[in-house]
Design a protein around this motif. Structure first.
Motif, short mmCIF file in Angstrom:
data_model
loop_
_atom_site.label_atom_id
_atom_site.label_comp_id
_atom_site.label_asym_id
_atom_site.label_seq_id
_atom_site.Cartn_x
_atom_site.Cartn_y
_atom_site.Cartn_z
N TYR A 219 -12.62 -7.45 -10.20
CA TYR A 219 -11.86 -7.34 -8.95
C TYR A 219 -11.87 -5.89 -8.45
CZ TYR A 219 -7.93 -7.76 -5.69
OH TYR A 219 -7.13 -7.74 -4.58
N SER A 220 -12.03 -5.71 -7.15
CA SER A 220 -12.01 -4.38 -6.56
C SER A 220 -10.60 -4.06 -6.08
CB SER A 220 -13.00 -4.31 -5.40
OG SER A 220 -13.01 -3.01 -4.84
N PHE A 221 -9.92 -3.16 -6.75
CA PHE A 221 -8.54 -2.82 -6.44
C PHE A 221 -8.50 -1.90 -5.22
CE2 PHE A 221 -8.64 -3.95 -10.87
CZ PHE A 221 -7.45 -4.64 -11.08
N THR A 222 -7.59 -2.18 -4.30
CA THR A 222 -7.38 -1.35 -3.12
C THR A 222 -5.88 -1.31 -2.82
OG1 THR A 222 -7.65 -3.24 -1.61
CG2 THR A 222 -9.61 -1.91 -2.07
N LEU A 223 -5.47 -0.29 -2.09
CA LEU A 223 -4.08 -0.21 -1.66
C LEU A 223 -3.80 -1.33 -0.66
CD1 LEU A 223 -1.41 1.44 -1.73
CD2 LEU A 223 -2.28 2.68 0.27
N PRO A 224 -2.87 -2.24 -0.97
CA PRO A 224 -2.61 -3.35 -0.04
C PRO A 224 -1.94 -2.87 1.24
CG PRO A 224 -1.00 -3.34 -1.81
CD PRO A 224 -2.02 -2.29 -2.16
N VAL A 225 -2.01 -3.70 2.25
CA VAL A 225 -1.36 -3.38 3.52
C VAL A 225 0.15 -3.53 3.34
CG1 VAL A 225 -1.10 -4.02 5.94
CG2 VAL A 225 -3.36 -4.13 4.85
N ILE A 226 0.88 -2.46 3.59
CA ILE A 226 2.34 -2.45 3.47
C ILE A 226 2.91 -2.16 4.85
CG2 ILE A 226 4.32 -1.38 2.36
CD1 ILE A 226 2.57 -0.69 0.01
N ASP A 227 3.80 -3.00 5.33
CA ASP A 227 4.34 -2.79 6.68
C ASP A 227 5.28 -1.59 6.69
OD1 ASP A 227 6.96 -3.66 5.85
OD2 ASP A 227 6.30 -5.72 6.08
N ASP A 228 5.51 -1.08 7.89
CA ASP A 228 6.30 0.15 8.04
C ASP A 228 7.70 -0.01 7.46
OD1 ASP A 228 4.19 1.36 9.26
OD2 ASP A 228 4.89 1.01 11.30
N GLU A 229 8.27 -1.20 7.62
CA GLU A 229 9.64 -1.42 7.14
C GLU A 229 9.73 -1.22 5.63
OE1 GLU A 229 13.67 -2.09 7.33
OE2 GLU A 229 12.23 -1.77 8.95
N ASP A 230 8.76 -1.73 4.89
CA ASP A 230 8.77 -1.56 3.44
C ASP A 230 8.51 -0.11 3.04
OD1 ASP A 230 9.52 -4.07 2.79
OD2 ASP A 230 7.57 -4.74 2.04
N TRP A 231 7.63 0.57 3.78
CA TRP A 231 7.42 1.99 3.48
C TRP A 231 8.72 2.76 3.67
CZ3 TRP A 231 4.09 3.62 0.41
CH2 TRP A 231 2.75 3.23 0.41
#
Length: 318
Positions: A219-231
Motif C-alpha cells: 500500500y502507498s501511504f499518503t496524508l489523507p484529505v482532512i477538512d479544515d474543521e478537523d484541522w
C-alpha cells in the motif's frame, strides 16, 4: 421464436451479470461495515490514549505522559482487534500506522516507525518518539514560537533578545504586524501549527513507505484529505492524532484509510467571560476587565466566543 423463449434467453444472458453485481454489492457492503467498525476501534483507542495523556500535579502543573498514552492506545487497539497476546499480528498492525501525533501546548511530538534488527537477526518495526517540534515561524526580523492560545515567545533577531508573554501584552515591545494585528496573529498562529503537523506527518509517512515495503505491505501511504474543521480542532486542545492506513477490509482490494483525533480537553491559556450588556449584545472579556460584572459564562477561546455570536470587549481587547 416464442415470447417465452426470448424470456428464457434473456434470463440466461442477464443472470451471470446479476450474480456478479450481487457479489460486488455484498463485498462493498462488507467493506463499508468493516470500515465503520475500524472507525469505532480507532476512535476508541485514541480516546483511551488521550485519557492517559495528561497528568495534573499538586501545584496544578500539567504534564504529558506520552509513553502511558501510547501504551493505552495500543492496549485498546489490540484488544478491539482481537490480537492480544499475538505478537506477530500486533507487529503487522504497526505497519498500518504511519504516524501518531501528540499535540502539546507549544509543539508536537511524532511517533514514527523505525526499522531495526532484533536479536534473532530479523528486521522489525519499532515506534520511536521524535524530539518535540515547536510551532515556529520567521518573518525575517522575528522568530515566533506560538502556542495553542495567545501566549507567544519571540526572538528579536536585530536586538538579540527574547520576549515572552500574551500577544496583547507584547504590542508595546514588538512593532511587527503579526503582533499588532489580532486577526493576522490568529491566522499566522493557526497556519503555523497546522503546517508543522502536516510537514512532520508527511515526512513520517514518506519514511514509512520505505519501511512498509520491506515488510510486504504494498500500500502507498499518503496524508489523507482532512477538512479544515478537523484541522482547526487540533488547535483547540492538547491531544492525539493517529493515522491508520492500508489495512485490507474486503475482497477486491478495498483498503482502510482514515485518521482519528482526540482532545484532552485541557486549555492552558486565557479564559474569557461572556456578558450581555444593557443593549442585549453579548461581549467577551478578559479577567479583570472593568466592564466585567459577572463571571458566570466562561469560554475557552476567542473562537468559541465568536461562534456563539459574542463580540470582543472594546475596553480590555481580549
Amino acid at each position: 421464436m416464442k415470447i417465452t423463449d426470448f424470456a428464457i434467453l434473456f434470463v440466461i444472458i442477464t443472470l451471470p451479470f446479476n450474480i456478479l453485481l450481487g457479489i460486488k454489492t455484498a463485498n462493498l457492503n462488507n467493506g463499508l461495515y468493516k470500515s465503520l467498525e475500524m472507525n469505532r476501534i480507532i476512535d476508541t483507542a485514541v480516546e483511551d490514549g488521550v485519557s492517559q495523556l495528561v497528568t495534573v500535579g499538586g501545584d496544578k502543573e500539567i504534564t504529558l505522559n506520552k509513553e502511558r498514552a501510547m501504551e493505552a492506545f495500543f492496549n485498546s487497539l489490540f484488544l478491539n482487534m482481537d490480537v492480544v497476546g499475538d505478537e506477530i499480528a500486533q507487529k503487522k498492525i504497526l505497519g498500518y500506522i504511519p504516524a501518531m501525533v501528540i499535540v502539546d501546548y507549544d509543539g508536537i511530538y511524532l511517533l514514527t516507525n523505525q526499522e531495526y534488527t532484533a536479536a534473532d537477526g530479523y528486521k522489525e518495526i519499532k515506534p520511536i518518539w521524535k524530539p518535540k517540534v515547536p510551532y515556529s515561524y520567521s518573518d525575517g526580523s522575528y522568530i515566533y514560537s506560538f502556542s495553542l492560545d495567545d501566549y507567544i515567545e519571540i526572538y528579536d533577531i536585530a536586538n538579540n533578545r527574547i520576549l515572552k508573554g500574551l500577544q496583547g501584552d507584547l504590542k508595546a515591545e514588538i512593532p511587527s504586524d503579526i503582533i499588532q494585528q489580532d486577526e493576522l496573529f490568529e491566522n499566522v498562529r493557526r497556519r503555523t501549527i497546522i503546517e508543522a503537523i502536516k510537514r512532520e506527518v508527511n515526512h513520517s509517512i514518506n519514511n514509512h513507505n520505505l519501511i512498509a515495503h520491506q515488510f510486504g505491505i504494498t500500500y502507498s501511504f499518503t496524508l489523507p484529505v482532512i477538512d479544515d474543521e478537523d484541522w482547526h480542532k487540533t488547535l483547540d486542545d492538547v491531544g492525539m492524532l493517529v493515522f491508520f492506513q492500508g489495512l485490507p477490509i474486503g475482497i477486491g482490494g478495498q483498503r482502510y484509510n482514515n485518521y482519528a483525533l482526540g482532545g484532552a480537553r485541557v486549555v492552558k491559556g486565557q479564559h474569557y467571560y461572556q456578558q450581555v450588556n444593557p443593549n442585549g449584545i453579548t461581549y467577551y472579556h478578559k479577567e479583570g476587565c472593568p466592564f466585567l460584572l459577572t463571571k458566570e459564562e466562561l469560554v475557552d477561546s476567542r473562537r468559541e466566543a465568536a461562534r456563539g455570536g459574542a463580540f470582543p470587549c472594546r475596553e480590555c481587547w481580549p
